[in-house]
Design an enzyme around this catalytic site. Sequence first.
Site, PDB file in Angstrom:
ATOM      1  N   ASN A 256       0.847  -1.186   0.000  1.00  0.00           N
ATOM      2  CA  ASN A 256       0.000   0.000   0.000  1.00  0.00           C
ATOM      3  C   ASN A 256       0.885   1.240   0.000  1.00  0.00           C
ATOM      4  OD1 ASN A 256      -2.401  -1.538   0.242  1.00  0.00           O
ATOM      5  ND2 ASN A 256      -2.087  -1.732   2.449  1.00  0.00           N
TER       6      ASN A 256
ATOM      7  N   VAL B 234       1.458   2.432   8.216  1.00  0.00           N
ATOM      8  CA  VAL B 234       2.822   2.465   8.763  1.00  0.00           C
ATOM      9  C   VAL B 234       3.740   2.933   7.639  1.00  0.00           C
ATOM     10  CG1 VAL B 234       4.696   1.161   9.826  1.00  0.00           C
ATOM     11  CG2 VAL B 234       2.320   0.611  10.411  1.00  0.00           C
TER      12      VAL B 234
ATOM     13  N   HIS C 107       6.530  -1.679   3.304  1.00  0.00           N
ATOM     14  CA  HIS C 107       6.411  -3.096   3.656  1.00  0.00           C
ATOM     15  C   HIS C 107       5.539  -3.802   2.628  1.00  0.00           C
ATOM     16  CE1 HIS C 107       3.335  -0.731   5.720  1.00  0.00           C
ATOM     17  NE2 HIS C 107       2.515  -1.736   5.495  1.00  0.00           N
ATOM     18  N   MET C 108       5.844  -5.071   2.456  1.00  0.00           N
ATOM     19  CA  MET C 108       5.079  -5.935   1.552  1.00  0.00           C
ATOM     20  C   MET C 108       4.273  -6.892   2.416  1.00  0.00           C
ATOM     21  SD  MET C 108       6.821  -8.534  -1.181  1.00  0.00           S
ATOM     22  CE  MET C 108       7.172  -7.394  -2.495  1.00  0.00           C
ATOM     23  N   HIS C 109       2.955  -6.960   2.168  1.00  0.00           N
ATOM     24  CA  HIS C 109       2.115  -7.946   2.838  1.00  0.00           C
ATOM     25  C   HIS C 109       2.167  -9.244   2.033  1.00  0.00           C
ATOM     26  CE1 HIS C 109      -0.355  -4.982   5.304  1.00  0.00           C
ATOM     27  NE2 HIS C 109       0.126  -4.177   4.375  1.00  0.00           N
TER      28      HIS C 109
HETATM   29  P1  AMP Z   1      -0.427  -0.914   6.032  1.00  0.00           P
HETATM   30  O1  AMP Z   1      -1.855  -0.622   6.425  1.00  0.00           O
HETATM   31  O2  AMP Z   1      -0.245  -1.398   4.634  1.00  0.00           O
HETATM   32  O3  AMP Z   1       0.488   0.268   6.376  1.00  0.00           O
HETATM   33  O4  AMP Z   1       0.019  -2.122   6.948  1.00  0.00           O
HETATM   34  C1  AMP Z   1       0.463  -1.968   8.253  1.00  0.00           C
HETATM   35  C2  AMP Z   1       0.316  -3.306   8.904  1.00  0.00           C
HETATM   36  O5  AMP Z   1       1.102  -3.334  10.071  1.00  0.00           O
HETATM   37  C3  AMP Z   1      -1.113  -3.648   9.354  1.00  0.00           C
HETATM   38  O6  AMP Z   1      -1.556  -4.826   8.695  1.00  0.00           O
HETATM   39  C4  AMP Z   1      -0.979  -3.832  10.862  1.00  0.00           C
HETATM   40  O7  AMP Z   1      -1.810  -4.857  11.356  1.00  0.00           O
HETATM   41  C5  AMP Z   1       0.485  -4.155  11.018  1.00  0.00           C
HETATM   42  N1  AMP Z   1       1.081  -3.860  12.297  1.00  0.00           N
HETATM   43  C6  AMP Z   1       0.976  -2.716  13.009  1.00  0.00           C
HETATM   44  N2  AMP Z   1       1.704  -2.806  14.147  1.00  0.00           N
HETATM   45  C7  AMP Z   1       2.297  -4.023  14.132  1.00  0.00           C
HETATM   46  C8  AMP Z   1       3.180  -4.702  15.025  1.00  0.00           C
HETATM   47  N3  AMP Z   1       3.610  -4.154  16.160  1.00  0.00           N
HETATM   48  N4  AMP Z   1       3.567  -5.952  14.713  1.00  0.00           N
HETATM   49  C9  AMP Z   1       3.142  -6.535  13.566  1.00  0.00           C
HETATM   50  N5  AMP Z   1       2.327  -5.933  12.674  1.00  0.00           N
HETATM   51  C10 AMP Z   1       1.909  -4.692  12.953  1.00  0.00           C
END
Ligand code: AMP
Length: 114
Positions: free
Chosen positions: A87, A96, A100-102
């Site tokens: 995203n 965040v 990052h790659m999901h």
């Molecule tokens: P995005 O919405 O693409 O920025 O993804 C951020 C992701 O980070 C979300 O899926 C959250 O659930 C995940 N996330 C936030 N804090 C943490 C954490 N401390 N450990 C693991 N995942 C996290």
Amino acid sequence: MTDCLFCKVRDGEIPTDIVFENEDVLAFNDINPQAPVHILIIPRLHISTVNDVAENNELIMGKLFSAAKTIARQKSVSEDGYRLVVNCNAGAGQTVFHLHMHLLAGRALTWPPG
Ligand code: AMP
Ligand code: ZN
């Protein structure tokens, strides 16, 4: 970038379930999984969004995909299939701001995404 959540994960200041790591990349389970397998793959280097990827980051970006391939194999989802999502910015759902790659797998994933 001390106020970045994923830099804190990288530095061990926030505990996570690490599933893969190498010199350039770290991967850990998402805290709020959207599928039976939901792993986040990040570069160790702080890059805020895809918009901030520079030419000299191209090797690291490729390593995110190599890590995804390896993790998918380790989780036995390579053949059934998996989805990789990045995203970029709030309109796409980025919350965040450390790129990052999901990696999502383990259930049927519909298209188009929400
Ligand atoms: P995005 O919405 O693409 O920025 O993804 C951020 C992701 O980070 C979300 O899926 C959250 O659930 C995940 N996330 C936030 N804090 C943490 C954490 N401390 N450990 C693991 N995942 C996290
Ligand atoms: Zn960061």
